[in-house]
Scaffold this motif. Structure first.
Motif, PDB file in Angstrom:
ATOM      1  N   PRO B 601      -5.105 -62.531 -28.774  1.00  0.00           N
ATOM      2  CA  PRO B 601      -5.071 -61.252 -29.480  1.00  0.00           C
ATOM      3  C   PRO B 601      -4.470 -61.518 -30.851  1.00  0.00           C
ATOM      4  O   PRO B 601      -3.828 -62.532 -31.073  1.00  0.00           O
ATOM      5  N   TYR B 609       1.647 -56.409 -26.764  1.00  0.00           N
ATOM      6  CA  TYR B 609       1.003 -55.531 -25.795  1.00  0.00           C
ATOM      7  C   TYR B 609       0.055 -54.647 -26.583  1.00  0.00           C
ATOM      8  O   TYR B 609       0.402 -54.205 -27.674  1.00  0.00           O
ATOM      9  N   GLY B 610      -1.109 -54.390 -26.036  1.00  0.00           N
ATOM     10  CA  GLY B 610      -2.033 -53.598 -26.825  1.00  0.00           C
ATOM     11  C   GLY B 610      -3.088 -52.928 -25.983  1.00  0.00           C
ATOM     12  O   GLY B 610      -3.215 -53.183 -24.788  1.00  0.00           O
ATOM     13  N   PRO B 611      -3.881 -52.074 -26.629  1.00  0.00           N
ATOM     14  CA  PRO B 611      -4.873 -51.294 -25.898  1.00  0.00           C
ATOM     15  C   PRO B 611      -6.068 -52.120 -25.456  1.00  0.00           C
ATOM     16  O   PRO B 611      -6.812 -51.699 -24.579  1.00  0.00           O
ATOM     17  N   ALA B 612      -6.259 -53.275 -26.064  1.00  0.00           N
ATOM     18  CA  ALA B 612      -7.442 -54.051 -25.719  1.00  0.00           C
ATOM     19  C   ALA B 612      -7.087 -55.114 -24.704  1.00  0.00           C
ATOM     20  O   ALA B 612      -6.079 -55.798 -24.815  1.00  0.00           O
ATOM     21  N   GLU B 613      -7.950 -55.240 -23.719  1.00  0.00           N
ATOM     22  CA  GLU B 613      -7.785 -56.309 -22.769  1.00  0.00           C
ATOM     23  C   GLU B 613      -8.141 -57.614 -23.469  1.00  0.00           C
ATOM     24  O   GLU B 613      -9.116 -57.681 -24.218  1.00  0.00           O
ATOM     25  N   VAL B 614      -7.367 -58.638 -23.235  1.00  0.00           N
ATOM     26  CA  VAL B 614      -7.619 -59.902 -23.898  1.00  0.00           C
ATOM     27  C   VAL B 614      -8.019 -60.931 -22.862  1.00  0.00           C
ATOM     28  O   VAL B 614      -7.364 -61.082 -21.835  1.00  0.00           O
ATOM     29  N   SER B 615      -9.084 -61.605 -23.136  1.00  0.00           N
ATOM     30  CA  SER B 615      -9.560 -62.619 -22.205  1.00  0.00           C
ATOM     31  C   SER B 615      -8.510 -63.691 -22.034  1.00  0.00           C
ATOM     32  O   SER B 615      -7.820 -64.074 -22.966  1.00  0.00           O
ATOM     33  N   VAL B 651      -9.384 -62.984 -17.192  1.00  0.00           N
ATOM     34  CA  VAL B 651      -8.363 -62.554 -16.252  1.00  0.00           C
ATOM     35  C   VAL B 651      -8.048 -61.102 -16.534  1.00  0.00           C
ATOM     36  O   VAL B 651      -7.913 -60.702 -17.675  1.00  0.00           O
ATOM     37  N   GLY B 652      -7.965 -60.344 -15.510  1.00  0.00           N
ATOM     38  CA  GLY B 652      -7.550 -58.956 -15.689  1.00  0.00           C
ATOM     39  C   GLY B 652      -8.659 -58.029 -16.123  1.00  0.00           C
ATOM     40  O   GLY B 652      -8.407 -56.931 -16.590  1.00  0.00           O
ATOM     41  N   SER B 653      -9.894 -58.464 -15.966  1.00  0.00           N
ATOM     42  CA  SER B 653     -10.970 -57.545 -16.346  1.00  0.00           C
ATOM     43  C   SER B 653     -11.210 -56.530 -15.244  1.00  0.00           C
ATOM     44  O   SER B 653     -10.961 -56.780 -14.080  1.00  0.00           O
ATOM     45  N   GLY B 654     -11.672 -55.367 -15.627  1.00  0.00           N
ATOM     46  CA  GLY B 654     -11.792 -54.274 -14.663  1.00  0.00           C
ATOM     47  C   GLY B 654     -13.066 -54.353 -13.849  1.00  0.00           C
ATOM     48  O   GLY B 654     -13.904 -55.189 -14.062  1.00  0.00           O
TER      49      GLY B 654
END
Lengths: 654, 654
Positions: B601, B609-615, B651-654
């Motif tokens: 990011p 910390y942010g609103p976008a999910e980061v790969s 990681v952490g994708s919905g």
């Protein structure tokens, strides 16, 4: 003149920090809160916390320590840690702000009595400490690494600064002046080349120097600051020199390290000294440290200090949720640094972090009744803590419960003085511009260059994102208003509320940063709408302790999941958050979404590592879960809790 | 009779632990190592470590402390912590095992000299401690919580047990007998009801009682054990009673908690007492604690103790890689517990964990030259440590570097005595069955009920997974051999190697657990093939600190990635492991696979910390990386290091 009259007479001076330069923070008398999030807490602080702290210190003999010095009856048995005097001074500072805001006669009486008691314990030459230098005690300044004498003096000076700015010359101010003169004699250019293991004296000296117009004090602070980082302090067993920032000169450091409160008090003092001595390099150094620390060593809550071992910062990306120390005092100290950097630079990043820290650390610490406190503020509590005994001193707050008092009880009085002066961090003035940074219901009555600007602020912030500002009085056309649009508030709008019968104003979108209103006319009402719908917040993937998790925030407030809010109070270890489910706003500051139990490996009796990849979720028993503000966690009783929840999906698949 | 003759004469007794019951561990004289992984380390231990420890303790005055007591010249200045005597005793135990294995005359001379020195410091009534009870010192037993007097005595007794079992009656044994008698008088049924803040005396008393056939000593150990967990100890500031296991009686506890070494020494002693008193409930309690602790509070390396703050266990699932404390002594103590549980129950889980801990904690601590040691054994080192100064005492080992000596230097001498007696944990005897649990090149010459069984063991384990066992001598048809098939060794095979001209034996697959050979004929060669191809190992998803990561193991050896093994020594924070890439075996104990840099990011100056999910990866610059044994990390110089690597995928994708 009553305290209230004094506040009205000299509002500009009524602030803990009055730096050189054109930008000043508002005085505590320039904003009157009327209920709301902060008004309520300030009220509880005044009604309960001040008395609570006073009675604990009386009960534990921390106040009697002063009487014993005064009467020459000290011996080797002295209750409290060597730094317990500092709690008395922090409480006195809180009382000063409380008195000037409320004129409460009980507070005035206590303050006068405490002033007399501490004054009686001051030695002829200005030395004032109840743990050293008297019968049965170690000699003065015989343990610079751990003795905390100058640390205590620093808080005395800060209390006196508050007193001077609200009451003018006064016995407390004279006590502080004698103490400061003593410090300058003892440790000045002709004195002992030494520093205190815990920074704080520097903050007191600069501000007292500013208040009393005594450049010697500022110079003494500068001396202490420049001496640091050169190995003057004897190491404490098992801790290195970074623990008390004696590893590296402050202007050379790249990042904060070691004991968090020490690092932050030192940084705050560095900004003070830099501003007063025109040392731009030193301001730059602290900004650089702030940036790296905020980017890599700061929790979502604004909390700082990852480690329990030394109450210290971790390395970059070392931000485990469960063992987050995030000492309440470090949050307060972080606000102190950011506030000074804001005054020095005007950068909006600083009030952004102040807001985050205020709502998620400072508001989290006190129990709703103001009589118990979190010392540590972890972002994950694996097992519910035990209800604190209201009569017991807590050996050390590990998180999980608010305790009435601690063996090392720095946090309660620090919370007290911060809440009592909350207004001081809400807005600033530069010429004819008022900059409003923290939103709370109340009345601003602020002295601008060309006269007084009066604004009514109406908001249910942070439960709601709408802030209405009514212009009640302006000093004329040069007056302007700047509003902080928080960094999370994408899509915020600013609208002039139409007078009855006038056309609707479509409003304008304002980006995070500053929104400026140049055209302030009496009776105009402006409305700032900050989007407070619950939102997912993702951690940087470099934070190992948070990989594969997500948090939910709502406005400036971090939310969390409490086990007690779920049927059967399940083990939160099992639960994952479904990031595809809608995040519903409950309207009362909370949110509701779906969680489910994760799949489990089953190798009983073996280590928890195996050849098979185990799904992290998308599992069994999906259920609705209410996420509540982190600052409210465990207010209703012990509970397990998580801020970051594992993401309900296959984690770690190839 | 020389030491070697003694060893040959009485092999069955040559072990640190000789429990009641039908199962005994082999004596150190019953297995002669010839090079290989453990033989080499044992050689270095004898050649370098013993002398290294001796010279540091001479240099620092820890040995002279005994002389000062002997000559009545003590004063308030005494070098070393209050427990420094214990290091002398642990070194003496190491020397006893070294002497009996090698007959090294230097060792014999040093041992005799040390025995004389400590003996001269023993008080008339048997009390022996250089930190208390003499001129200028605090009175004996005036600080049971932190004084460590009985802790020191425990190691003295263990050294004497080793001596008695290898040399019979001897001055060291008599010193220990007087010390034990003193302890029984002082703290026996008629004496003071007290316990030591650090368990250890119990271990020494039981084993000395077994060796000298003195049930009083075992009974005294039982008394200490039963007194614990009832709040007898004064709390140490900022630490609760769980720190020294005084929170809960040992037979009631569900899991190990508090200071790890304390908890494990106590558990080991509990098994000893339980076995000797026929207390099955107590064995069950320790097995239950072992199970829960291994399932939820143990690292992949076998390391125990997550927290730096109190060198203690964390809560369930609290296993962060970076702040893993995993004290070397806790690994040793874990082996001590598991060994006693194995002897008591015969369960294969215990030698499984011993192997894991031996290869990944005990082998990790010493530098290849035997003159520097890890104290803490983290599974992730974010930034390369600084090369240790060979002349400097390390204040506290934070991980990252092996240091020659520590302020609290429990680990080097504990490693020394463990390596010197390594054989004792390799095999056991029950009637006519030899159970071989740890594989190393050498000769087993073991006394079974019906006579001597001699086996040649040939292996390059753990670099290779093949273990050849040649039957050199058998006592007859009743003799049998059990081989441990490690819990990771799925698909292992056991084959009779055909004599020249005979048909190939297809072998048979042996499952993890025990493989039994009943038909032992002289000159037969059996081959155990353990699959040591590198393999992915996944953490339980409940371990927050490891979510979204994977490790690579090879046989019993945990592998790791060192930054120094990659071009440009990059920041390991950036690197993810591609779990779809092949894991190539390098043939020398390492593995090669693909890693790549993760996406990032970019919000400089803002919280991470942010609103976008980061790969979390699948990113830039895929490259081959060599993963080396964890036990070898930082042997070639400071380096960043990771055992668990983020998985290269979203990681952490919905």
């Amino acid at each position: 003149m009553t305290a209230v009259q004094r506040a009205a007479a000299a509002p500009a001076g009524l602030a803990p920090v009055v730096a050189a330069g054109g930008r000043r923070g508002i005085g505590v008398g320039e904003l009157t809160l009327s209920g709301g999030f902060w008004g309520t807490r300030q009220q509880v602080n005044g009604d309960a916390t001040l008395e609570h702290c006073l009675s604990w210190m009386e009960r534990l003999g921390w106040l009697a320590n002063f009487d014993r010095v005064a009467t020459g009856t000290t011996d080797e048995c002295r209750p409290g840690w060597q730094f317990s005097d500092s709690e008395v001074y922090k409480l006195m500072e809180a009382m000063v702000w409380q008195e000037v805001r409320t004129g409460d006669p009980w507070v005035s009486r206590q303050l006068a009595a405490l002033t007399a008691r501490i004054g009686a314990a001051q030695d002829e030459d200005g030395y004032l400490n109840t743990a050293y230098g008297h019968a049965g005690q170690a000699p003065r300044y015989s343990d610079m690494s751990s003795g905390h004498e100058l640390y205590c003096t620093g808080f005395l000076l800060q209390a006196a600064v508050a007193r001077f700015r609200t009451a003018g010359p006064d016995p407390l101010v004279e006590i502080a002046r004698r103490a400061a003169d003593h410090v300058c004699r003892e440790f000045g250019p002709e004195g002992t080349v030494a520093i205190c293991g815990h920074p704080e004296i520097e903050l007191g000296l600069v501000e007292l120097g500013r208040a009393l117009d005594e450049p010697r004090y500022v110079e003494q602070a500068r001396l202490f600051l420049e001496r640091r980082g050169r190995g003057l302090l004897d190491p404490i067993p098992l801790l290195g020199p970074a623990y008390f920032q004696d590893d590296q000169p402050v202007r050379e450091a790249e990042v904060w390290r070691g004991h968090a409160v020490r690092a932050l008090y030192l940084a705050a003092a560095a900004v003070d000294v830099a501003v007063d001595t025109g040392d731009a390099e030193l301001v730059d150094a602290v900004e650089r440290q702030w940036t790296r620390t905020v980017e890599r060593r700061t929790y979502l809550t604004g909390g700082m200090g990852s480690r329990h071992q030394d109450e210290g910062f971790g390395e970059d990306w070392e931000l485990p949720a469960d063992r987050a120390y995030c000492e309440t005092c470090a949050g307060i100290a972080s606000v102190m640094v950011s506030w000074r950097l804001y005054l020095a630079t005007g950068d909006v990043r600083y009030p952004d972090l102040i807001e985050r820290t205020m709502f998620n650390i400072i508001a989290t610490s006190p129990r709703a009744d103001g009589r118990a406190f979190f010392y540590a503020n972890p972002l994950q509590q694996r097992t519910a803590g035990t209800e604190a005994d209201a009569e017991q001193v807590n050996p050390r707050a590990e998180g999980g419960l608010r305790a009435p008092w601690f063996e090392v009880s720095c946090c309660p009085t620090n919370v007290a003085r911060t809440l009592a002066a909350w207004q001081a961090y809400a807005a600033s003035v530069e010429g004819d511009t008022l900059t409003l940074m923290q939103y709370a219901t109340g009345e601003l009555r602020v002295e601008l260059d060309s006269g007084v600007l009066v604004l009514q602020v109406r908001t249910e912030y942070p439960a709601a994102g709408t802030v209405e500002l009514e212009v009640v009085q302006t000093p004329g056309p040069r007056a302007s208003l700047r509003l902080r649009v928080p960094d999370w508030a994408h899509g915020a709008t600013l609208t002039r509320v139409p007078a009855p019968g006038h056309a609707t104003d479509p409003g304008r979108v304002v980006d995070p940063g500053w929104a400026v209103l140049d055209d302030l006319r009496v009776a105009d009402v402006w409305r700032l709408d900050l989007p407070t719908a619950p939102r997912l917040t993702w951690p940087d993937p470099r934070i190992d302790g948070l990989r594969g998790t997500v948090a939910v925030e709502r406005g400036p407030v971090v939310l969390c999941l409490q086990s007690r809010d779920l049927p059967g109070a399940p083990d939160l270890t099992d639960l994952c958050l479904d990031v595809d489910a809608p995040l519903a706003d409950t309207g009362d500051g909370a949110a509701v979404t779906l969680v489910s139990a994760a799949d489990r490996p089953a190798r009983p009796g073996h280590p928890p590592y195996g050849p098979a990849e185990v799904s992290g979720g998308a599992g069994r028993g999906s259920q609705h879960a209410r996420l509540v503000p982190y600052h409210s966690w465990a207010q209703d009783g012990p509970t397990a809790m998580r801020v970051f929840l594992p993401v309900a999906t296959d984690v770690g698949s190839g």
